[in-house]
Enzyme design. Structure first.
Site, mmCIF file in Angstrom:
data_model
loop_
_atom_site.group_PDB
_atom_site.id
_atom_site.type_symbol
_atom_site.label_atom_id
_atom_site.label_comp_id
_atom_site.label_asym_id
_atom_site.label_seq_id
_atom_site.Cartn_x
_atom_site.Cartn_y
_atom_site.Cartn_z
ATOM 1 N N ASN A 27 9.117 38.908 -74.587
ATOM 2 C CA ASN A 27 10.317 38.580 -73.811
ATOM 3 C C ASN A 27 10.481 39.426 -72.554
ATOM 4 O OD1 ASN A 27 11.003 40.512 -76.132
ATOM 5 N ND2 ASN A 27 12.715 40.851 -74.738
ATOM 6 N N TYR A 182 4.800 58.758 -81.617
ATOM 7 C CA TYR A 182 4.329 57.658 -80.776
ATOM 8 C C TYR A 182 2.823 57.760 -80.561
ATOM 9 C CZ TYR A 182 3.722 54.635 -76.703
ATOM 10 O OH TYR A 182 3.284 53.664 -75.841
#
Length: 320
Positions: A27, A182
């Site tokens: 998106n 991460y």
């Protein structure tokens, strides 16, 4: 400043009619740019998004393109959602030419819906299970390709190469580090692609890991307060080119190259990177399609196999 690597224009003119691709996190950012380019070339693109409304709004601009596109619900932080997505996709389609494991997050300490460290659980385990559930269809559709978005951060932090702490993957005992978690998840993405390549030899399904470059986006918003983020974006905008910061279209180029280039299967399992800042020296260097990671752990076949086995065990412990 190293030049941004761009796809051969001929690749972006290929006729992709009849082909089907899944792009997670489609998106916004490079995921949206990748989806738009594939649809422009005639493919059908399934945008797998956590926020369906945002995905539908973003994909509305595809209406004039040669191909087609749709949004399907997928929350990678929930293995139940991953299984539901795969079930619905497989009920509707029997073909899959490319899976782009694009979505990712960097955030503060938290847990996925299944109790995993949130970044490892979302960035790696969600995509790991998704790939497993779609493998039979990828094999049946071969030649097909899997692209796992990693990051240059997989290489090292400070003076230490990143590794995967199998004794404490979920930070149950060690102090939590958002960037450390991460980096661990991004090394996992790279090793996942490497192990997939090994396991899928002779199937004509190939896998790649990708660092797309530094892209203008809201990525990392959770660990940086809004006012500070806005101030930095404003201050750095005039220097974006010098710093190697690129737009989403440029950020999609490495993924598109791995999906479309005729010679990419010869580098099955390899790491492809845009120009970036690489460990151990924080300096801009040219990327490469492909290039050797400076992290010795990225070349550890035993670690890649162990990660696969551990990941399979972890996703199997969650009730279906």
């Amino acid at each position: 400043m190293p030049k941004t690597l761009m796809c051969d224009p001929k690749l972006l003119q290929m006729d992709l009619a009849g082909r089907v691709y899944i792009v997670t996190g489609a998106n916004s950012g490079a995921g949206l740019a990748t989806s738009e380019q594939l649809a422009r070339q005639g493919a059908h693109v399934v945008g797998a998004c956590r926020r369906v409304d945002a995905g539908n709004e973003a994909f509305a601009r595809f209406s004039h393109l040669r191909g087609s596109a749709e949004i399907m619900k997928l929350d990678l932080a929930s293995l139940a959602s991953v299984r539901q997505f795969a079930e619905e996709f497989l009920a509707a389609r029997d073909r899959l030419d490319g899976l782009v494991n694009n979505a990712g997050l960097v955030t503060n300490e938290g847990r996925s819906k299944d109790g995993f460290e949130i970044q490892f659980g979302t960035n790696h385990l969600g995509h790991f299970l998704l790939t497993e559930l779609l493998l039979d269809t990828l094999k049946a559709s071969a030649p097909s390709r899997i692209v796992c978005l990693s990051s240059v951060v997989h290489a090292g932090r400070g003076n230490q190469p990143v590794t995967i702490d199998f004794d404490d993957i979920h930070y149950d005992r060690r102090p939590y580090s958002a960037m450390g978690a991460y980096a661990q998840s991004k090394l996992a993405n790279l090793l996942h692609a490497k192990e997939l390549a090994r396991r899928l030899q002779d199937t004509d399904v190939t896998a790649y890991s990708v660092h797309p470059g530094w892209i203008r986006s809201n990525f990392g918003a959770d660990i940086m307060p809004g006012p500070i983020r806005s101030l930095m974006n404003l201050a750095l905008r005039p220097f974006a080119g010098l710093l190697g910061i690129m737009g989403p279209y440029e950020g999609a180029q490495t993924t598109l190259h791995c999906l479309l280039d005729h010679d990419a299967p010869k580098q099955n399992g390899a790491y492809f990177s845009q120009n970036s800042i690489l460990y151990p020296k924080r300096e801009h260097r040219p990327g490469g399609w492909p290039m050797a990671s400076p992290n010795p752990k990225a070349h550890d076949a035993q670690m890649a196999r162990k990660l696969y086995d551990v990941s399979l065990e972890l996703v199997s412990t969650v009730s279906q």
